[in-house]
Structures are given as structure tokens and as C-alpha cells.
Design a protein around this motif. Structure first.
Motif, PDB file in Angstrom:
ATOM      1  N   GLY A   1       0.722  -1.187  -0.057  1.00 21.30           N
ATOM      2  CA  GLY A   1      -0.109  -0.057  -0.020  1.00 21.30           C
ATOM      3  C   GLY A   1       0.821   1.228  -0.020  1.00 21.30           C
ATOM      4  O   GLY A   1       1.957   1.129   0.568  1.00 21.30           O
ATOM      5  N   LEU A   2       0.221   2.367  -0.537  1.00 17.21           N
ATOM      6  CA  LEU A   2       0.915   3.778  -0.479  1.00 17.21           C
ATOM      7  C   LEU A   2       0.056   4.788  -0.564  1.00 17.21           C
ATOM      8  O   LEU A   2      -1.085   4.695  -1.239  1.00 17.21           O
ATOM      9  CB  LEU A   2       1.943   3.511  -2.056  1.00 17.21           C
ATOM     10  CG  LEU A   2       2.858   4.769  -2.213  1.00 17.21           C
ATOM     11  CD1 LEU A   2       4.109   4.617  -1.181  1.00 17.21           C
ATOM     12  CD2 LEU A   2       3.374   4.691  -3.728  1.00 17.21           C
ATOM     13  N   THR A   3       0.433   5.755   0.142  1.00 19.34           N
ATOM     14  CA  THR A   3      -0.303   6.972   0.112  1.00 19.34           C
ATOM     15  C   THR A   3      -0.525   7.498  -1.128  1.00 19.34           C
ATOM     16  O   THR A   3       0.475   7.582  -2.128  1.00 19.34           O
ATOM     17  CB  THR A   3       0.215   8.014   1.051  1.00 19.34           C
ATOM     18  OG1 THR A   3       0.479   7.544   2.423  1.00 19.34           O
ATOM     19  CG2 THR A   3      -0.574   9.371   1.036  1.00 19.34           C
ATOM     20  N   GLY A   4      -1.924   8.067  -1.506  1.00 17.37           N
ATOM     21  CA  GLY A   4      -1.912   8.682  -2.728  1.00 17.37           C
ATOM     22  C   GLY A   4      -2.058   8.097  -4.009  1.00 17.37           C
ATOM     23  O   GLY A   4      -2.154   8.554  -4.978  1.00 17.37           O
ATOM     24  N   ARG A   5      -2.518   6.826  -3.849  1.00 11.53           N
ATOM     25  CA  ARG A   5      -2.533   5.786  -5.197  1.00 11.53           C
ATOM     26  C   ARG A   5      -3.874   5.580  -5.428  1.00 11.53           C
ATOM     27  O   ARG A   5      -4.249   4.899  -6.625  1.00 11.53           O
ATOM     28  CB  ARG A   5      -1.673   4.538  -4.760  1.00 11.53           C
ATOM     29  CG  ARG A   5      -1.376   3.836  -6.273  1.00 11.53           C
ATOM     30  CD  ARG A   5      -0.281   2.902  -5.925  1.00 11.53           C
ATOM     31  NE  ARG A   5      -0.367   2.000  -5.016  1.00 11.53           N
ATOM     32  CZ  ARG A   5       0.414   0.848  -4.776  1.00 11.53           C
ATOM     33  NH1 ARG A   5       1.770   0.732  -5.218  1.00 11.53           N
ATOM     34  NH2 ARG A   5       0.249   0.120  -3.704  1.00 11.53           N
ATOM     35  N   LYS A   6      -4.976   6.143  -4.919  1.00 10.18           N
ATOM     36  CA  LYS A   6      -6.428   6.055  -5.242  1.00 10.18           C
ATOM     37  C   LYS A   6      -7.083   7.311  -5.543  1.00 10.18           C
ATOM     38  O   LYS A   6      -8.128   7.789  -5.159  1.00 10.18           O
ATOM     39  CB  LYS A   6      -7.296   5.210  -3.941  1.00 10.18           C
ATOM     40  CG  LYS A   6      -6.682   3.645  -3.916  1.00 10.18           C
ATOM     41  CD  LYS A   6      -7.268   3.059  -5.237  1.00 10.18           C
ATOM     42  CE  LYS A   6      -6.895   1.480  -4.891  1.00 10.18           C
ATOM     43  NZ  LYS A   6      -5.486   1.361  -5.493  1.00 10.18           N
ATOM     44  N   ILE A   7      -6.370   7.919  -6.490  1.00  2.00           N
ATOM     45  CA  ILE A   7      -6.795   9.635  -6.637  1.00  2.00           C
ATOM     46  C   ILE A   7      -8.013   9.657  -7.437  1.00  2.00           C
ATOM     47  O   ILE A   7      -9.055  10.585  -7.266  1.00  2.00           O
ATOM     48  CB  ILE A   7      -5.622  10.398  -7.453  1.00  2.00           C
ATOM     49  CG1 ILE A   7      -5.497   9.925  -8.945  1.00  2.00           C
ATOM     50  CG2 ILE A   7      -4.648  10.512  -6.481  1.00  2.00           C
ATOM     51  CD1 ILE A   7      -4.523  10.560  -9.459  1.00  2.00           C
ATOM     52  N   ILE A   8      -8.569   8.485  -8.027  1.00  2.52           N
ATOM     53  CA  ILE A   8      -9.742   8.616  -8.734  1.00  2.52           C
ATOM     54  C   ILE A   8     -10.865   8.115  -7.768  1.00  2.52           C
ATOM     55  O   ILE A   8     -12.007   8.485  -7.706  1.00  2.52           O
ATOM     56  CB  ILE A   8      -9.562   7.604 -10.022  1.00  2.52           C
ATOM     57  CG1 ILE A   8      -8.760   8.261 -11.022  1.00  2.52           C
ATOM     58  CG2 ILE A   8     -11.113   7.564 -10.881  1.00  2.52           C
ATOM     59  CD1 ILE A   8      -8.953   9.753 -11.701  1.00  2.52           C
TER      60      ILE A   8
END
Length: 390
Positions: free
Chosen positions: A242-249
Motif C-alpha cells: 500500500g502507498l499513500t496517494g495511489r487512489k486518486i480517482i
């Protein structure tokens, strides 16, 4: 002719959303005691491990270990069998101070323009449409509600065999006038304990998750696809990093409208990626609420250290009751789109961000950028511009 549009969401236990929530929980811990603190915090997670990094300058103390573990506990990662649990996972802290040169551009006294400048360059979009009560697109609205429902029935014991990870996806059929007609396909991936059949899980999710959320849009032709690989036992950070900011849509409009590319979580509100997108949504929602358009997309763009937006663009996709140029003029009269103006009008220097980090930043009435308190001002500004031009 009709057409189809699809959007997806994920549960709070998805590894990317774990990271978003930890980043925003750390931001909230800064703002709770230091409203002017600087924070740009990101997170990475995999099996048994959380790494927190970024830039923070604050007068308060943030216990990063405790914050990260509390988020995992709240989500439900409380069992070593899940591949990560809040009690025994490793939490590595790699945070350092913000660059003094970036800070100078944001300072009202030290910066070149002697006013609060944007925290970075960039472009942001806001979107609103009249197809749901939330003035959001129906596909992303239903996808978020399905993901939230997966978490709710897990936590309240209705389906206690569910584990924290999960994803949803909804395909909506629209008519030629962009009106949603029905749900064509529902896709769910729900992490679960060992020893259950796909048939049982599908029946339970149809009864307790899909029908309560999508019932009015379902028909005999709707396709229901649940855990189509057959099993979903290994999940969370153990199944995928998991990584912060990877689900922007997922965080915005599910693919409807455009996206400027900037992520939100972990960023203090003087970062325009976040506050500019919130302001653009605020503007677009008020335009639609004012009856000026059935759909509205607003683009804002900023230069680092500069206090005014370098461009403002509005499009209503042919649904406007007045011209896009007239709406744009009214927006410029009604809204303060400077970094300081956005923060002040939306009261953004508060610890409100952890709750934004799952199930979408938009379409939820608890957030200040969802207010429709500028409707009458917009209508008056449109009338004033019309009167002058005539």
C-alpha cells in the motif's frame, strides 16, 4: 443511444487506504495542537511493516508509532493471521523538516509577494452533477456506499467472517440524455476467513450489502460478480503493498470529470493539490445547486509562492442555463480562490482529515466544501453581470 460508465471504490482496509488514513491521522495530530504546522506525510505498508516519511515542521509532538497502530486497530487489523496487526507490526519513522525555501513561499511576510502563496504549482478539478442528491456521479456514489457497507456488516457482526480488505465496482447504464437508468454490473471483492464457499459469500453479500445499497437500480439483467477468483483470504498489506496517494480517482469522482493528478492525504491545506481541489468542488457544487447548470467542472491552476490562481476555467458540458463565460465571471466575483482565502472560507486548519481518507472526499455532507451556501450570491452575480452587459 444508451451508454455505460463504471467507477470503483475500496474499503478502509485496502492497503492503499490504510496508508491514506495513517497519513491523514498524522496530519490531524499536527493540526490539533498546531493549526499552522506544516505537514506533507506519506506512508508505505507491506506484510508486518509500516514506513512513514515526509516533511513535517511543527511545535507539537506527534507519536507516529501510536497514530499508525491506532489506525490499524480502528480498521480491524487485530489478528496476526491477517499478515499485519496493530500490536506487533513494525513502524519505521523517516520524517524530516519541511524545506525552508518552500516554507518561505507560503509565508505572508517572507515570501516575494508578502501574501500567502500556493504551496506548489499544479492544476485541480472540481465536478458536480445533478444525478444524485449528493450532486455526485451515481457510479462512484454507489461504489463508495458498497465499500462502506462491507465494512459496516463486518464490524457490527452481521457478516463476522469478513476481513478488512475489499473492493467494489459499479457499472451504470445511462440514456442518451445522461440520465442513469439502471445498474448493469456490480463487482465485489470481499476478503474473508478460510472455510467459506463462494456461493455462500455471494448470497450473503447480495442480501446484506448489494440490495440495501443498489436495490432501486437492480433488475433481472444486472450481473452480480463476487470474488470471481474463487477465494479472497490473503489480503491487506500481506496480499499487496500500500502507498499513500495511489487512489486518486477513488478519492474524487470515479473517472467522471478530469483530474489534475495530485493526491490529497497527508498534505496540509496550504498545499493546493488538496485545498484547491476542495475549492473547485465547492464552486462546482454551488453552481449546480444554483440551477446554473446540470453539470459543472471547474479547473483551478496555481504557481508555487504566488497568491492568485493563474487560471480559472469552467465548463458545463452544454447543460448551462447561461453561458460558461458568464458563470466563470460570477465565480470570480463570489469566491476567494487565493490559498489564504480558501483556507479561511472553508476553515481548513482543523483536524478533519482522517475521515476523508476512506470512501471519498466528496459527496459527504460533513465536510465544509460540500456546503451550498453561495447559491444566492452566484445567482445575484450572474444577474449583475447580465445587467451590465445589456
Amino acid at each position: 443511444m444508451s451508454y455505460y460508465f463504471t467507477s470503483e471504490s475500496v474499503t478502509e482496509g485496502h492497503p492503499d487506504k490504510i496508508c491514506d488514513q495513517i497519513s491523514d491521522a498524522i496530519l490531524d495530530a499536527v493540526l490539533k495542537d498546531d493549526p499552522t504546522g506544516a505537514c506533507c506525510c506519506e506512508c508505505y505498508t507491506t506484510t508486518g511493516l509500516i514506513v512513514v516519511g515526509g516533511e513535517i515542521t511543527t511545535t507539537t509532538y506527534v507519536d507516529v508509532q501510536k497514530v499508525a497502530r491506532d489506525v490499524l486497530k480502528d480498521i480491524g487489523y487485530n489478528n496476526a493471521d491477517y499478515g499485519i496487526d496493530y500490536k506487533s507490526c513494525s513502524v519505521l519513522n523517516a520524517i524530516h523538516e519541511q524545506s525552508a525555501q518552500i516554507a518561505q513561499g507560503e509565508d505572508t511576510q517572507e515570501g516575494t509577494h508578502k501574501a500567502q502563496g500556493a504551496g506548489d504549482q499544479g492544476l485541480m478539478f472540481g465536478y458536480a452533477c445533478n444525478e444524485t442528491d449528493e450532486l455526485m456521479p451515481l457510479p462512484i456514489t454507489l461504489a463508495h456506499k458498497l465499500a462502506k457497507r462491507l465494512a459496516d456488516v463486518r464490524k457490527d457482526g452481521t457478516l463476522s467472517y469478513l476481513r478488512p480488505d475489499g473492493k467494489s465496482q459499479v457499472t451504470v447504464e445511462y440514456d442518451e440524455n445522461d440520465k442513469p437508468l439502471r445498474v448493469d454490473t456490480v463487482v465485489l471483492a470481499a476478503q474473508h476467513d478460510d472455510g467459506l464457499t463462494q456461493k455462500q459469500i455471494k448470497a450473503d453479500l447480495l442480501e446484506h450489502v448489494i440490495k440495501p445499497v443498489c436495490g432501486e437500480y437492480l433488475d433481472e439483467q444486472t450481473k452480480i460478480l463476487v470474488n470471481e477468483t474463487g477465494a479472497f483470504i490473503i489480503g491487506g498489506p500481506h496480499g499487496d503493498t500500500g502507498l499513500t496517494g495511489r487512489k486518486i480517482i477513488v478519492d474524487t469522482y470515479g473517472g467522471m470529470g478530469r483530474h489534475g493528478g495530485g493526491a490529497f492525504s497527508g498534505k496540509v491545506p496550504n498545499k493546493q493539490d488538496r485545498s484547491g481541489a476542495y475549492m473547485a468542488r465547492y464552486i462546482a457544487k454551488n453552481v449546480v445547486s444554483a440551477g446554473l447548470a446540470g453539470k459543472c467542472e471547474v479547473q483551478l491552476a496555481y504557481a508555487i509562492g504566488y497568491p492568485e490562481p493563474v487560471s480559472v476555467h469552467v465548463t458545463t458540458f452544454g447543460t448551462g442555463t447561461v453561458s460558461d463565460e458568464l458563470i466563470e465571471g460570477a465565480i470570480k466575483k463570489v469566491f476567494d480562490m487565493t490559498p489564504a482565502g480558501i483556507i479561511d472560507s472553508l476553515d481548513l486548519r482543523r483536524p478533519i482529515y482522517r475521515s476523508t481518507a476512506a470512501y471519498g472526499h466528496f459527496g459527504r455532507s460533513e465536510f465544509p466544501w460540500e456546503q451550498t451556501d453561495r447559491v444566492s450570491q452566484l445567482q445575484s452575480a450572474v444577474a449583475d453581470i447580465k445587467a451590465v452587459s445589456s
